[in-house]
Design an enzyme around this catalytic site. Structure first.
Site, short mmCIF file in Angstrom:
data_model
loop_
_atom_site.label_atom_id
_atom_site.label_comp_id
_atom_site.label_asym_id
_atom_site.label_seq_id
_atom_site.Cartn_x
_atom_site.Cartn_y
_atom_site.Cartn_z
N GLU A 45 0.82 -1.21 0.00
CA GLU A 45 0.00 0.00 0.00
C GLU A 45 0.85 1.26 0.00
OE1 GLU A 45 -0.37 -2.50 2.19
OE2 GLU A 45 -2.40 -3.30 1.94
N HIS A 91 -10.73 -4.39 10.06
CA HIS A 91 -11.47 -4.28 8.80
C HIS A 91 -12.73 -3.45 8.99
CE1 HIS A 91 -8.82 -7.63 7.83
NE2 HIS A 91 -9.12 -7.47 6.55
#
Lengths: 315, 337
Positions: free
Chosen positions: A49, A118
């Site tokens: 990322e 998440h």
């Protein structure tokens, strides 16, 4: 006007962006049928990322308009050095010489069994970083319209925030160029008794609460959808508060220094003498998001919290 | 000097001297004036051959990204000392109107778009500019200059790995100058940095950064490879022993400004500089090479330096005369809209 889901509206936006804007490049994510049609402008990076967000920023400085799909918002934490330290400051540090038109697309929020890593709601982190725009669409039309604006018109980095629990929400989406400008809130339901400020997934929850409050209590709640946090439509917030004199802020971010905190401060500074009751916040308690359904439900801000809050301040 | 013509060699030496004299001026700003340069800053003294040699291989339109140690890179790429010095003291005449300062000197008109003061911050950005060139089908390449400290941070590895995967036209120039912060125990060596790049499938080599010709040669070959679309290149440029004047973030000029005669007679230099002049200073080494080979005499070099010093004096004057930006300007340029 065709009706479609939030997810379909977002896909349609991406197709139109790729058709209209040759400088658009998609980085990351599963783009399905788009993948074949625009294969040379879709880059599939490894799970790096920090690397690929930084690459998108460098590409945006040099003539591309990258749209980075990070998936779950928690993953953008891995890329924060490039988002917070490079993308957000490049224009400022160059005294306006540089533009960084990059879109970071993330799915935030409590999704059901996402647990601690998440379910992130990073809006406050980005809001407290000058130089980043934040779009928080709540409807299919806004999801498409704000994505078009971010990808086709914007000259600055945008954190585009969608919510897993909005993906199946259906609604009308106008045909053709349906860009929604940044910084323009929308009154989703008019009312004279209390203002409910909401974003993203909290807008449908606020509308549900308003409906029930009207039916059961005769309270006319005005629901204002901010649509973008940065830029913020301050005028719309203050106008509604001036009209109703009561305000509840509903947001699915943690309470301390969350979205509701900033809006409450703004209202206290600039609309205090319109207030007939204390400002109320509905937010996630200051805890990480738990996995177990019973616990997850408990910390999720819902329409019942909005109703209870409104009843208190409308007594 | 191999393939470099006399004219080119002189021009490159001139650039190196411009960097040396500008960096000395930075130190003067910090030490000779009150409240002029109050923060810490990072000079490029000794490493001039790397910036100048690599930039010699570039074309207009190529991109360059660098770090907090950027002053030399900006001048090497053709930046003028005046706006660089003005930027360093926060004046409106700086390339970024004083907003970026010493940490963030950049010059967008020269392709130096954004300078990051995070040690590996520039590495993914440079790879991104290379992706842009590749996508737009241009022959541009992108260069990232960084120190060995950047190879401690994950951003470098993520960017190197993606650059290799996507065959991006990016040149990674890792200047091992012995100045990385953090934990560095004396004698600690660890694996060679070049091996880490090789392990990621990137063409890589170790270059002697004390010699301009070696840098020009390696950079020239690297750039040729990049323009041919053969993927990224990593150069580990060994810049020799660290200049002894570095002292944390506040450098000190031992014995004052560098006297060119020291290059030819190190014994005349202050004790603490002698070994560095003999073994590591890329300017001294070039001056001796040029003198020995008869390309440029001492007298001619000293004359060239006199010009450079006059130019630097004028640049410093311009910087000092440039005003501070208007205070409320601080609220501008957060967004373009």
């Amino acid at each position: 006007m065709p009706e479609m889901s939030y997810a379909e509206a977002l896909s349609q936006a991406l197709v139109e962006i790729m058709e209209q804007e040759p400088r658009a490049v998609l980085i990351g994510g599963a783009f399905g049928p788009l993948g074949k049609r625009f294969a040379n402008r879709i880059k599939q990076p490894p799970i790096a990322e920090l690397g690929y967000c930084g690459i998108a920023v460098g590409a945006a400085m040099t003539g591309l308009r990258p749209i980075v799909s990070l998936g779950t918002a928690s993953f953008i934490y891995e890329a924060l050095p490039q988002v917070l330290n490079e993308a957000s400051v490049a224009r400022y540090g160059s005294a306006g010489q540089l533009s960084v038109p990059v879109v970071f697309h993330v799915r935030v929020g409590i999704r059901g069994a996402g647990a601690m890593q998440h379910s992130a709601a990073p809006q406050p982190i980005f809001w407290n970083t000058p130089g980043l725009q934040i779009a928080v669409p709540s409807s299919p039309a806004d999801a498409k319209g704000l994505m078009l604006t971010a990808a086709l018109r914007s000259q600055d980095p945008t954190i585009f925030i969608d919510h897993t629990r909005l993906h199946r929400l259906r609604g009308p989406v106008p045909d053709g160029p349906t860009e929604v400008p940044f910084g323009v809130a929308q009154v989703k339901r008019e009312g004279k008794d209390v203002t409910v400020l909401a974003t993203s997934v909290m807008v449908p929850r606020a509308l549900e609460a308003a409906e029930q409050l009207a039916r059961e209590d005769g309270i006319a709640a005005e629901v204002v959808d901010l649509r973008t946090l940065v830029p913020l439509d301050k005028a719309a917030v203050l106008a509604s508060v001036a009209k109703t004199g009561r305000v509840l802020i509903a947001d699915e971010t943690q309470k301390s220094c969350g979205v509701g905190a900033e809006l409450a401060a703004l209202i206290c500074e600039e609309a205090f003498f319109h207030l007939k009751a204390p400002v109320r916040r509905v937010a996630i308690p200051d805890v990480p998001i738990p996995y177990s359904k019973s616990e997850e439900d408990y910390v999720t801000p819902g329409s019942h919290h909005i109703m209870a809050g409104v009843r208190e301040i409308c007594r | 000097m191999g393939e470099l013509s006399l004219e080119t060699t002189k021009a490159l030496l001139r650039r190196m001297l411009l960097i040396r004299r500008a960096e000395e001026q930075v130190i003067h700003f910090a030490t000779d004036y009150k409240e002029l340069l109050t923060g810490h800053y990072h000079v490029y003294i000794g490493q001039e051959a790397t910036g100048v040699g690599v930039c010699h291989a570039l074309q207009p339109g190529d991109y360059l990204f660098t770090t907090h140690r950027n002053h030399g890179h900006v001048i090497a790429r053709g930046g003028e000392s005046g706006p660089v010095l003005a930027e360093i003291i926060g004046r409106v005449g700086g390339y970024n109107r004083g907003r970026g300062g010493t940490f963030h000197v950049s010059a967008p008109h020269l392709g130096i778009l954004h300078t990051s003061a995070i040690v590996a911050g520039c590495v993914p950005l440079a790879a991104g500019a290379a992706l842009s060139a590749q996508q737009r089908g241009t022959s541009q390449i992108s260069v990232a200059f960084f120190g060995e400290g950047a190879m401690d941070e994950g951003a470098s590895y993520e960017a190197l790995s993606i650059a290799a995967l996507w065959t991006l036209p990016v040149l990674f120039v890792c200047e091992t100058n012995g100045m990385a912060g953090g934990r560095r125990e004396k004698g600690e060596s660890g694996p060679r940095l070049v091996d880490r790049a090789l392990a990621l499938g990137i063409t890589a080599e170790v270059v002697d950064g004390t010699r301009l010709a070696a840098v020009c040669d390696a950079a020239g070959r690297a750039v040729e490879r990049l323009r041919a679309g053969s993927g990224p290149v990593f150069l580990q440029v060994q810049t020799g022993n660290t200049w002894p004047g570095h002292s944390g973030g506040r450098a000190v000029l031992q014995g004052g400004d560098f006297d060119l005669t020291w290059a030819y007679d190190a014994a005349a230099a202050p004790q603490e500089l002698r070994e560095w002049i003999e073994t590591s200073d890329s300017v001294s080494i070039l001056l001796r090479d040029l003198d020995r080979s008869g390309v440029l005499s001492r007298a001619a070099a000293i004359e060239l330096d006199r010009e450079v010093r006059a130019e630097t004096q004028a640049a410093a004057k311009m910087a000092l005369e440039s005003p501070y930006p208007s205070p409320e300007g601080a609220l501008q340029h957060v967004f373009g809209r």
